[in-house]
Scaffold this motif. Structure first.
Motif, PDB file in Angstrom:
ATOM      1  N   PHE A 198       1.068  -1.184   0.073  1.00 23.27           N
ATOM      2  CA  PHE A 198       0.400  -0.193  -0.075  1.00 23.27           C
ATOM      3  C   PHE A 198       1.033   1.458   0.583  1.00 23.27           C
ATOM      4  O   PHE A 198       0.644   2.005  -0.672  1.00 23.27           O
ATOM      5  CB  PHE A 198      -1.135  -0.019   1.073  1.00 23.27           C
ATOM      6  N   ALA A 199       1.763   1.082   0.936  1.00 22.93           N
ATOM      7  CA  ALA A 199       2.743   2.221   0.576  1.00 22.93           C
ATOM      8  C   ALA A 199       3.084   2.175  -0.040  1.00 22.93           C
ATOM      9  O   ALA A 199       3.681   3.879  -0.256  1.00 22.93           O
ATOM     10  CB  ALA A 199       4.161   2.656   2.254  1.00 22.93           C
ATOM     11  N   LEU A 200       4.669   1.022  -0.721  1.00 18.27           N
ATOM     12  CA  LEU A 200       5.049   1.404  -2.049  1.00 18.27           C
ATOM     13  C   LEU A 200       4.496   2.249  -3.405  1.00 18.27           C
ATOM     14  O   LEU A 200       4.474   3.033  -4.011  1.00 18.27           O
ATOM     15  CB  LEU A 200       4.894  -0.354  -2.516  1.00 18.27           C
ATOM     16  N   GLY A 201       2.665   1.912  -3.340  1.00 16.47           N
ATOM     17  CA  GLY A 201       1.776   2.223  -4.403  1.00 16.47           C
ATOM     18  C   GLY A 201       1.376   3.705  -3.930  1.00 16.47           C
ATOM     19  O   GLY A 201       1.265   4.648  -5.130  1.00 16.47           O
ATOM     20  N   HIS A 202       2.070   4.376  -3.049  1.00 17.67           N
ATOM     21  CA  HIS A 202       1.457   5.612  -2.715  1.00 17.67           C
ATOM     22  C   HIS A 202       3.079   6.385  -3.469  1.00 17.67           C
ATOM     23  O   HIS A 202       2.498   7.907  -3.757  1.00 17.67           O
ATOM     24  CB  HIS A 202       1.044   5.354  -1.237  1.00 17.67           C
ATOM     25  N   VAL A 203       4.115   5.639  -3.471  1.00 16.01           N
ATOM     26  CA  VAL A 203       5.214   6.746  -3.179  1.00 16.01           C
ATOM     27  C   VAL A 203       5.440   6.195  -4.988  1.00 16.01           C
ATOM     28  O   VAL A 203       5.538   7.076  -6.062  1.00 16.01           O
ATOM     29  CB  VAL A 203       6.274   6.373  -2.599  1.00 16.01           C
ATOM     30  N   LEU A 204       4.919   5.625  -5.991  1.00 13.55           N
ATOM     31  CA  LEU A 204       4.865   5.357  -7.082  1.00 13.55           C
ATOM     32  C   LEU A 204       4.192   6.274  -7.960  1.00 13.55           C
ATOM     33  O   LEU A 204       4.174   6.912  -9.069  1.00 13.55           O
ATOM     34  CB  LEU A 204       4.551   4.250  -7.656  1.00 13.55           C
ATOM     35  N   THR A 205       2.901   6.621  -7.175  1.00 13.38           N
ATOM     36  CA  THR A 205       2.434   7.052  -7.847  1.00 13.38           C
ATOM     37  C   THR A 205       2.154   9.088  -7.965  1.00 13.38           C
ATOM     38  O   THR A 205       2.228   9.557  -8.719  1.00 13.38           O
ATOM     39  CB  THR A 205       0.629   6.982  -7.089  1.00 13.38           C
ATOM     40  N   ILE A 206       2.949   9.102  -6.686  1.00 16.36           N
ATOM     41  CA  ILE A 206       3.362  10.645  -6.201  1.00 16.36           C
ATOM     42  C   ILE A 206       5.038  10.223  -5.284  1.00 16.36           C
ATOM     43  O   ILE A 206       4.996  10.141  -4.244  1.00 16.36           O
ATOM     44  CB  ILE A 206       2.207  11.701  -5.540  1.00 16.36           C
ATOM     45  N   GLN A 207       5.744  10.165  -6.340  1.00 17.61           N
ATOM     46  CA  GLN A 207       7.473  10.132  -5.876  1.00 17.61           C
ATOM     47  C   GLN A 207       7.827  11.428  -4.983  1.00 17.61           C
ATOM     48  O   GLN A 207       8.243  11.887  -5.216  1.00 17.61           O
ATOM     49  CB  GLN A 207       7.797   9.831  -7.393  1.00 17.61           C
ATOM     50  N   HIS A 208       7.543  10.791  -3.663  1.00 14.87           N
ATOM     51  CA  HIS A 208       7.811  11.181  -2.601  1.00 14.87           C
ATOM     52  C   HIS A 208       7.672  10.922  -1.567  1.00 14.87           C
ATOM     53  O   HIS A 208       7.332  10.030  -1.167  1.00 14.87           O
ATOM     54  CB  HIS A 208       7.330  12.872  -1.961  1.00 14.87           C
ATOM     55  N   PRO A 209       9.391  10.410  -0.790  1.00 13.04           N
ATOM     56  CA  PRO A 209       9.579   9.569   0.360  1.00 13.04           C
ATOM     57  C   PRO A 209       8.410   9.670   1.631  1.00 13.04           C
ATOM     58  O   PRO A 209       8.514   8.718   2.385  1.00 13.04           O
ATOM     59  CB  PRO A 209      11.321  10.149   0.883  1.00 13.04           C
ATOM     60  N   ALA A 210       8.136  10.833   1.316  1.00 10.54           N
ATOM     61  CA  ALA A 210       7.037  10.991   2.321  1.00 10.54           C
ATOM     62  C   ALA A 210       5.680   9.943   2.371  1.00 10.54           C
ATOM     63  O   ALA A 210       4.997   9.743   3.540  1.00 10.54           O
ATOM     64  CB  ALA A 210       6.515  13.120   2.668  1.00 10.54           C
ATOM     65  N   ARG A 211       5.260  10.241   1.687  1.00  7.83           N
ATOM     66  CA  ARG A 211       5.028   8.990   0.602  1.00  7.83           C
ATOM     67  C   ARG A 211       4.215   8.048   1.592  1.00  7.83           C
ATOM     68  O   ARG A 211       3.413   6.788   2.048  1.00  7.83           O
ATOM     69  CB  ARG A 211       4.300   8.990  -0.155  1.00  7.83           C
ATOM     70  N   LEU A 212       5.216   7.376   2.029  1.00  6.10           N
ATOM     71  CA  LEU A 212       5.617   5.840   2.819  1.00  6.10           C
ATOM     72  C   LEU A 212       5.273   6.311   3.905  1.00  6.10           C
ATOM     73  O   LEU A 212       4.655   5.173   4.596  1.00  6.10           O
ATOM     74  CB  LEU A 212       7.418   5.428   2.973  1.00  6.10           C
ATOM     75  N   ALA A 213       4.847   7.275   4.579  1.00  5.92           N
ATOM     76  CA  ALA A 213       4.751   7.173   5.610  1.00  5.92           C
ATOM     77  C   ALA A 213       3.337   6.494   6.106  1.00  5.92           C
ATOM     78  O   ALA A 213       2.354   6.909   6.720  1.00  5.92           O
ATOM     79  CB  ALA A 213       4.296   9.288   6.228  1.00  5.92           C
ATOM     80  N   VAL A 214       2.852   6.293   4.720  1.00  8.69           N
ATOM     81  CA  VAL A 214       1.206   5.996   4.863  1.00  8.69           C
ATOM     82  C   VAL A 214       0.664   4.389   5.381  1.00  8.69           C
ATOM     83  O   VAL A 214      -0.119   3.927   5.799  1.00  8.69           O
ATOM     84  CB  VAL A 214       0.167   5.919   3.258  1.00  8.69           C
TER      85      VAL A 214
END
Length: 274
Positions: free
Chosen positions: A216-232
């Motif tokens: 789930f977190a990886l998918g969020h980073v791939l759609t918007i490429q910012h490390p902070a997205r891994l926080a999900v």
């Protein structure tokens, strides 16, 4: 009260006596016969390779759709992609398969006549669990949000142009498709492969809980490429816990939407977004 494991039917799977609408069939076979539905196929037995391949293909499709679609339609098309994947993997099969993946939603997604009483009971159950977790988590999140963004100005409530549209979008376009795929299909399928054995606050969890949250977190980073997205990854753990604790995706769906709405409200309130 002993919670069901994620591979068992969700708690709203079997309406109690008297919950059926007048004239509705008493069992699933009669229901199918009444609507003239032919017998639905059963899904193949899940394997780690099949579940992870489905996650990889769906993530790639969602990433491509997010990059190629016009910005104003990207969110809707991403949601439709997740839901199409869930339909192909689960929802096109029989109601026992849908229930085993926690995707009943009070019968809303089952191929049987709908019982309004069962639907309302499942909705209230989901809202109650989501509210309980939100009451514990949201004050801590608010404090962390202020610290992370360095917000020094006072919070000012600034509602969106249409509150109803924002709530509907977060529930139906974002939370429902994502929870249906990640907690409904992926966590359930991987639980069949790696049986959960860890008890956490009344929920039985296992490797599927962590794997589905990481994907789930990886998918969020791939759609918007910012490390902070891994926080999900961290709220995804709560979504997965709710899936296991309640036996369905209703509670994580409501809590997921509430988390997004809170983030949007805080961003506007502290002047971090229009």
């Amino acid at each position: 009260m002993q919670p069901p494991t994620p591979i068992e039917p969700s708690r709203d799977a079997h309406p109690r006596a008297g919950d059926e609408t007048p004239g509705a069939p008493a069992d699933a076979d009669a229901a199918r016969a009444s609507v003239g539905e032919r017998e639905r196929p059963r899904p193949p037995e899940p394997t780690a390779a099949r579940a992870l391949a489905a996650a990889a293909i769906t993530t790639a499709a969602v990433t491509a759709v997010s990059a190629a679609a016009p910005k104003s339609y990207a969110g809707t098309l991403v949601g439709l992609t997740f839901f199409a994947a869930t339909f192909w993997l689960v929802l096109r099969y029989d109601e026992s398969t849908i229930r085993a993946h926690g995707l009943s939603l009070g019968g809303l997604l089952e191929p049987v006549p709908l019982s309004p009483r069962r639907l309302v009971r499942a909705a209230l159950h989901a809202v109650a669990w989501a509210t309980l977790v939100a009451a514990i988590v949201f004050p801590l999140f608010w404090l962390g949000y202020r610290r992370y963004w360095g917000a020094t100005s006072p919070f000012v409530l600034r509602p969106p142009p249409s509150l109803a549209d924002e709530i509907a979008a977060q529930l139906l376009v974002v939370a429902l498709p994502e929870e249906a795929f990640f907690r409904g299909y992926l966590q359930s399928a991987l639980d069949r492969v790696f049986p959960p054995r860890l008890r956490v606050a009344g929920a039985t969890l296992g490797p599927a809980w962590l794997l589905s949250s990481a994907i789930f977190a990886l998918g969020h980073v791939l759609t918007i490429q910012h490390p902070a997205r891994l926080a999900v990854f961290f709220p995804a753990l709560l979504f997965g816990w709710l899936r296991a604790r309640t036996g369905g995706i209703g509670a994580p769906l409501v809590f997921h939407a509430a988390c997004n709405l809170l983030s949007l409200t805080l961003a506007r309130g502290y002047g971090l977004s229009p």
